[in-house]
Design a protein around this motif. Structure first.
Motif, short mmCIF file in Angstrom:
data_model
loop_
_atom_site.label_atom_id
_atom_site.label_comp_id
_atom_site.label_asym_id
_atom_site.label_seq_id
_atom_site.Cartn_x
_atom_site.Cartn_y
_atom_site.Cartn_z
N SER A 80 28.93 -4.22 -80.34
CA SER A 80 28.93 -4.46 -81.79
C SER A 80 28.02 -5.63 -82.13
O SER A 80 27.66 -6.45 -81.27
CB SER A 80 30.35 -4.76 -82.25
OG SER A 80 30.81 -5.95 -81.63
N LYS A 81 27.70 -5.73 -83.41
CA LYS A 81 26.90 -6.86 -83.89
C LYS A 81 27.59 -8.19 -83.60
O LYS A 81 26.93 -9.19 -83.32
CB LYS A 81 26.64 -6.72 -85.39
CG LYS A 81 25.70 -5.60 -85.73
CD LYS A 81 25.49 -5.48 -87.23
CE LYS A 81 24.59 -4.29 -87.54
NZ LYS A 81 24.41 -4.12 -88.98
N ALA A 82 28.92 -8.21 -83.63
CA ALA A 82 29.65 -9.44 -83.37
C ALA A 82 29.37 -9.99 -81.97
O ALA A 82 29.26 -11.20 -81.77
CB ALA A 82 31.15 -9.21 -83.55
N VAL A 83 29.22 -9.11 -80.99
CA VAL A 83 28.92 -9.54 -79.62
C VAL A 83 27.53 -10.17 -79.59
O VAL A 83 27.33 -11.24 -79.00
CB VAL A 83 29.03 -8.36 -78.63
CG1 VAL A 83 28.50 -8.75 -77.26
CG2 VAL A 83 30.48 -7.88 -78.54
N TRP A 84 26.57 -9.52 -80.23
CA TRP A 84 25.21 -10.06 -80.27
C TRP A 84 25.19 -11.44 -80.90
O TRP A 84 24.57 -12.36 -80.38
CB TRP A 84 24.29 -9.12 -81.04
CG TRP A 84 23.87 -7.92 -80.23
CD1 TRP A 84 24.66 -6.90 -79.82
CD2 TRP A 84 22.57 -7.64 -79.73
NE1 TRP A 84 23.93 -5.99 -79.10
CE2 TRP A 84 22.65 -6.42 -79.04
CE3 TRP A 84 21.35 -8.30 -79.83
CZ2 TRP A 84 21.54 -5.85 -78.43
CZ3 TRP A 84 20.24 -7.72 -79.22
CH2 TRP A 84 20.35 -6.51 -78.53
N GLU A 85 25.88 -11.57 -82.02
CA GLU A 85 25.91 -12.85 -82.72
C GLU A 85 26.58 -13.93 -81.88
O GLU A 85 26.11 -15.06 -81.81
CB GLU A 85 26.62 -12.69 -84.06
CG GLU A 85 25.79 -11.88 -85.04
CD GLU A 85 26.55 -11.45 -86.28
OE1 GLU A 85 27.75 -11.79 -86.42
OE2 GLU A 85 25.94 -10.76 -87.12
N ALA A 86 27.67 -13.58 -81.18
CA ALA A 86 28.36 -14.54 -80.33
C ALA A 86 27.49 -14.99 -79.16
O ALA A 86 27.62 -16.11 -78.67
CB ALA A 86 29.68 -13.95 -79.82
N LEU A 87 26.60 -14.11 -78.73
CA LEU A 87 25.66 -14.46 -77.66
C LEU A 87 24.42 -15.18 -78.18
O LEU A 87 23.56 -15.57 -77.40
CB LEU A 87 25.24 -13.20 -76.89
CG LEU A 87 26.31 -12.55 -76.02
CD1 LEU A 87 25.83 -11.22 -75.47
CD2 LEU A 87 26.72 -13.48 -74.87
N GLY A 88 24.33 -15.33 -79.49
CA GLY A 88 23.19 -16.01 -80.08
C GLY A 88 21.92 -15.17 -80.08
O GLY A 88 20.81 -15.71 -80.02
N LEU A 89 22.09 -13.86 -80.18
CA LEU A 89 20.95 -12.94 -80.13
C LEU A 89 20.80 -12.23 -81.47
O LEU A 89 21.78 -11.88 -82.11
CB LEU A 89 21.17 -11.89 -79.03
CG LEU A 89 21.36 -12.43 -77.62
CD1 LEU A 89 21.81 -11.32 -76.69
CD2 LEU A 89 20.08 -13.07 -77.11
N GLY A 90 19.57 -11.97 -81.86
CA GLY A 90 19.30 -11.21 -83.07
C GLY A 90 19.36 -9.72 -82.78
O GLY A 90 18.78 -9.26 -81.79
N THR A 91 20.05 -8.97 -83.62
CA THR A 91 20.20 -7.54 -83.37
C THR A 91 18.90 -6.76 -83.53
O THR A 91 18.83 -5.60 -83.10
CB THR A 91 21.28 -6.94 -84.31
OG1 THR A 91 20.89 -7.19 -85.66
CG2 THR A 91 22.63 -7.53 -84.03
N ASN A 92 17.87 -7.37 -84.10
CA ASN A 92 16.60 -6.67 -84.27
C ASN A 92 15.79 -6.61 -82.97
O ASN A 92 14.76 -5.96 -82.92
CB ASN A 92 15.77 -7.34 -85.37
CG ASN A 92 15.43 -8.78 -85.05
OD1 ASN A 92 16.10 -9.41 -84.22
ND2 ASN A 92 14.43 -9.32 -85.69
N ILE A 93 16.25 -7.26 -81.93
CA ILE A 93 15.54 -7.26 -80.64
C ILE A 93 15.54 -5.86 -80.04
O ILE A 93 14.58 -5.44 -79.42
CB ILE A 93 16.18 -8.27 -79.65
CG1 ILE A 93 16.06 -9.68 -80.21
CG2 ILE A 93 15.54 -8.16 -78.28
CD1 ILE A 93 16.85 -10.71 -79.42
#
Length: 103
Positions: A80-93
């Motif tokens: 989910s987007k929440a995992v990406w955000e928690a890892l400090g990553l942008g989902t557009n990658i």
């Protein structure tokens, strides 16, 4: 790791295989490739996901199997987007290297 939408109408398709429900983008959840999903043996279990880019780690709950027959490779974790955000990553990658283990 790839980003996936688990809400109705998002990229994940139908409801999650583990519980038959849709899930929000703000939940810390994951879908595993067919082999790792292991016929549902990891359903509702936590996995620790670590970004190879920055070393940050999070725990996410397995709620689904990603569709290995329709483009999800055998070594992919959809989250989910929440995992990406928690890892400090942008989902557009699009796709990022991670390691994961049972938590």
């Amino acid at each position: 790791m790839t980003v996936n939408g688990f809400r109705r109408g998002e990229g994940g398709g139908g409801p999650a295989a583990c519980d038959g429900h849709f899930h929000g983008d703000d939940e810390m959840i994951a879908a595993l490739s067919t082999q790792w999903f292991a016929n549902g043996q990891r359903c509702h279990k936590k996995v620790r996901i670590t970004s190879a880019r920055n070393g940050r780690s999070v725990e996410a709950t397995v709620v689904d199997e990603c569709d290995s027959r329709r483009g999800c490779k055998d070594n992919i974790v959809d989250t989910s987007k929440a995992v990406w955000e928690a890892l400090g990553l942008g989902t557009n990658i699009g796709e990022v290297p991670v390691t994961w283990s049972d938590a």
